[in-house]
Design a protein around this motif. Structure first.
Motif, short mmCIF file in Angstrom:
data_model
loop_
_atom_site.label_atom_id
_atom_site.label_comp_id
_atom_site.label_asym_id
_atom_site.label_seq_id
_atom_site.Cartn_x
_atom_site.Cartn_y
_atom_site.Cartn_z
N ARG A 9 -40.21 -18.30 35.86
CA ARG A 9 -40.71 -18.60 34.55
C ARG A 9 -41.28 -19.64 34.41
O ARG A 9 -40.69 -20.63 34.78
N ILE A 10 -42.18 -19.59 32.94
CA ILE A 10 -43.21 -20.60 33.12
C ILE A 10 -41.62 -21.57 31.87
O ILE A 10 -41.72 -20.33 30.97
N VAL A 11 -41.51 -22.70 32.44
CA VAL A 11 -40.97 -23.54 31.46
C VAL A 11 -41.37 -24.92 30.35
O VAL A 11 -40.77 -24.91 29.91
N SER A 12 -43.31 -24.92 31.20
CA SER A 12 -43.56 -25.37 30.35
C SER A 12 -45.20 -25.48 30.11
O SER A 12 -45.56 -24.96 31.74
N GLU A 13 -46.14 -25.56 29.00
CA GLU A 13 -46.94 -25.29 28.85
C GLU A 13 -47.78 -26.17 28.28
O GLU A 13 -47.37 -26.42 26.77
N ILE A 14 -48.48 -26.66 28.70
CA ILE A 14 -49.37 -27.82 27.88
C ILE A 14 -50.95 -27.87 28.10
O ILE A 14 -51.18 -28.08 29.41
N MET A 15 -51.78 -27.81 27.24
CA MET A 15 -53.31 -27.91 27.15
C MET A 15 -53.23 -29.62 26.67
O MET A 15 -52.74 -29.99 25.64
N TYR A 16 -54.89 -29.70 27.80
CA TYR A 16 -55.22 -30.84 27.76
C TYR A 16 -56.49 -30.25 26.67
O TYR A 16 -56.75 -29.30 27.01
N ASP A 17 -57.97 -31.86 27.43
CA ASP A 17 -58.94 -31.36 26.51
C ASP A 17 -60.11 -30.76 27.60
O ASP A 17 -61.84 -31.06 27.40
N PHE A 18 -59.33 -31.03 28.86
CA PHE A 18 -60.13 -30.74 30.20
C PHE A 18 -59.87 -30.11 31.09
O PHE A 18 -58.70 -30.23 31.07
N ALA A 19 -60.72 -28.96 31.83
CA ALA A 19 -59.62 -28.47 33.11
C ALA A 19 -59.25 -29.88 33.96
O ALA A 19 -59.46 -30.90 34.02
N ALA B 287 -43.35 -36.83 32.76
CA ALA B 287 -43.39 -35.62 33.28
C ALA B 287 -42.74 -34.42 32.58
O ALA B 287 -43.12 -33.72 32.95
N GLU B 288 -41.73 -34.76 31.67
CA GLU B 288 -41.58 -33.58 31.20
C GLU B 288 -42.19 -33.74 29.71
O GLU B 288 -42.02 -32.03 29.37
N THR B 289 -42.27 -34.07 29.14
CA THR B 289 -43.83 -34.09 27.74
C THR B 289 -44.64 -33.79 27.69
O THR B 289 -45.48 -32.68 26.93
N GLY B 290 -45.14 -33.92 28.71
CA GLY B 290 -46.92 -33.91 28.91
C GLY B 290 -47.60 -34.93 27.74
O GLY B 290 -48.90 -35.13 28.13
N GLU B 291 -47.54 -35.91 27.34
CA GLU B 291 -47.38 -36.40 26.70
C GLU B 291 -48.38 -37.73 27.34
O GLU B 291 -48.39 -37.93 28.60
N ILE B 292 -49.75 -38.08 26.60
CA ILE B 292 -50.82 -38.70 27.30
C ILE B 292 -50.27 -40.17 27.47
O ILE B 292 -49.73 -40.70 25.93
N LEU B 293 -49.60 -41.38 27.85
CA LEU B 293 -49.68 -42.47 28.16
C LEU B 293 -50.25 -43.23 28.76
O LEU B 293 -50.27 -44.65 27.36
N GLN B 294 -51.01 -43.49 28.91
CA GLN B 294 -52.38 -44.02 29.79
C GLN B 294 -53.60 -42.95 29.84
O GLN B 294 -53.21 -42.15 30.65
N SER C 107 -54.98 -25.96 36.01
CA SER C 107 -55.51 -24.57 36.51
C SER C 107 -57.19 -25.61 35.58
O SER C 107 -57.05 -25.93 34.32
N ASN C 108 -58.23 -24.23 35.75
CA ASN C 108 -58.99 -24.98 35.11
C ASN C 108 -59.27 -24.46 33.76
O ASN C 108 -60.06 -24.62 32.81
N ASP C 109 -58.78 -23.39 33.13
CA ASP C 109 -57.88 -23.74 31.46
C ASP C 109 -57.72 -24.33 30.70
O ASP C 109 -57.83 -24.31 29.43
#
Length: 512
Positions: free
Chosen positions: A276-286, A313-320, A262-264
């Motif tokens: 239903r939403i089962v995962s939501e992760i926010m990043y630093d850009f769209a 893919a599960e946690t959304g953690e940035i690996l690279q 998403s753009n937000d």
């Protein structure tokens, strides 16, 4: 915008700053009839703009605008007399090659970072030799109701099978059969916000669309489950445009999931069985596009930043956090071999990454190949399915050009060109058909190409071959595996070994 803007100092969300035309989110370049009219007008305008040489005939342009074929089959093609889109260039008084040269000279490739697409800044990008012949034209159904609402978002084509393709229209999503040309309504919207489709996709079982206002709608395609439309809200942010959606199964079950970029700045996963939403992760850009690895452990994400993210893919953690691109990214895909990744960018480059070696010994991001596009940034990327034959990467640019790239060497390509903005590409029929969506207002529609190199996968293609120094990442094998037995044994494979032998037997004397 042409230059970087400090968003923090403007008080605006990036979406308010990323439009080439502030009065519209539609494409900034003219559609094909406008292009021809402008060409003709400049022939008798101001002396500084006056054209030399042949120009299109204005009465013929008007006739083309009025008279539009519904379908153009392969056997109707007559070169410059009648092309893929039913345009008679001879009647216009110009050649198609002349129109192509002018289109490339006048087309505006949109960038967010000034000069990011200039040849000077892309000296290392590779121009591929157009010597391949993977697909041949089958048909194009001209449709003037394809609705492209955002000039940067080009993933609005859904393909469930060779007879079921989907695209957004004005108040609905249309279902189109490329084999017969028959249309029907797949999803109708009763409210204004639902009709603003910014992205859509389809699997064998589900059609899903994301909207401009953070909404999504989906339905099951299996007739036994009815045609009820389910909907949900991803975000209430005033810039919550749904930029991309990918359907994939859960790692732990057969539950279908939808991954929304998403753009937000949010990335969300929706359980479609329970809505239903089962995962939501926010990043630093769209977030503009994502693709899941075949083992469903990793995800590649591109967005309003020059870097490429590889995440858990599960946690959304940035690996690279991979560097190399020079502008914002809008396309990506992960190949069936599990380690080849492609990312497309407004800088007119396609970077190929290898998951076995994201970085070199100095810790620097390392892409194994950098391919330069023909005219504009790549906004839709698709690797050929496992078991479909010679491995190919299909790259649809912002407009006109569809490139089929050798995904083993990334040195050669086949290119098909039409005139008009492109809304995406997708494989169908086990990779034997390639569907492309043109969003041109006067000559847009659904184009079908069919694979024409079946049988070329002779047994010697799997033997170890010479590799150039530095090409450690190239693996033997015609398909995505190193032997035909490995190909057909893979769960994702599209064909059995017997089926492949039968197909090969139909083309000359190849063996498999």
């Amino acid at each position: 915008m042409a230059e970087d803007v400090d968003v923090a100092n403007t008080g605006l969300h990036p979406i308010a700053l990323s439009n080439a035309n502030p009065l519209s989110l539609g494409p900034d370049n003219p559609h094909v009839m406008q292009f021809l009219e402008l060409w003709e007008w400049q022939s008798h305008a101001d002396m500084q703009l006056r054209e030399t040489g042949p120009v299109p005939s204005f009465p013929e342009i008007r006739r083309l605008a009025r008279e539009c074929p519904r379908r153009v089959d392969y056997n109707q093609l007559k070169g410059d007399a009648y092309d893929f889109q039913g345009i008679g260039w001879n009647d216009l008084g110009v050649s198609r090659n002349m129109a192509r040269r002018r289109r490339m000279a006048t087309f505006h490739n949109y960038v967010n970072r000034s000069q990011s697409d200039s040849r000077h800044n892309a000296s290392s990008d590779r121009l591929l030799r157009p010597v391949e012949n993977y697909f041949r034209y089958k048909s194009m159904d001209i449709r003037r109701d394809v609705r492209l609402l955002h000039f940067q978002l080009r993933n609005i084509l859904g393909v469930a099978s060779r007879t079921r393709t989907f695209y957004p229209s004005f108040t609905s999503i249309k279902e189109h059969d490329p084999t017969t040309g028959i249309d029907k309504t797949a999803m109708r919207f009763d409210n204004h916000s639902g009709a603003h489709v910014s992205t859509l996709t389809a699997s064998d079982e589900i059609l899903i669309a994301g909207g401009f206002y953070g909404t999504y709608h989906y339905r099951h395609l299996d007739s036994t489950r009815g045609s009820d439309i389910y909907e949900g809200q991803l975000t209430n942010h005033n810039s919550g445009i749904t930029n991309h959606v990918q359907i994939h199964p859960s790692r732990n079950s057969h539950t279908p999931l939808a991954a929304f970029a998403s753009n937000d700045f949010g990335f969300r996963v929706v359980d479609l069985a329970q809505n239903r939403i089962v995962s939501e992760i926010m990043y630093d850009f769209a977030m503009n596009c994502s693709a899941l690895s075949p083992d469903m452990r990793l995800r590649v994400i591109v967005g309003d930043h020059q870097n490429v993210l590889i995440t858990d893919a599960e946690t959304g953690e940035i690996l690279q956090d991979l560097e190399g691109h020079r502008d914002f990214g809008f396309a990506c895909d992960w190949a069936p071999d599990g380690w080849t990744v492609a990312t497309g960018n407004q800088d007119r480059s396609i970077r190929i990454w290898d998951a076995r070696k994201w970085r070199n010994s100095k810790g620097e991001s390392t892409s194994v190949a950098v391919v330069r596009t023909e005219m504009a940034g790549a906004r839709s990327l698709r690797f050929s399915p496992l078991g479909s034959g010679k491995r190919v990467l299909v790259a649809a640019e912002e407009a006109d050009f569809i490139n089929m790239i050798d995904a083993q060497t990334f040195k050669t390509r086949q290119t098909v060109d039409i005139f008009g903005e492109l809304g995406g590409v997708a494989f169908a029929n086990d990779g034997n058909d390639l569907i492309a969506l043109s969003c041109d207002l006067s000559r847009g529609g659904v184009m079908r190409l069919e694979r024409c190199d079946a049988g070329a996968e002779d047994t010697f293609s799997y033997a170890p071959t010479y590799r150039e120094p530095g090409s450690w990442w190239q693996t033997p094998g015609y398909d995505w595996m190193q032997s035909p037995e490995q190909v057909v044994a893979a769960p994702q494979s599209q064909e059995s070994l017997t089926q492949k032998r039968r197909k090969a037997a139909m083309v000359e004397n190849w063996t498999f």
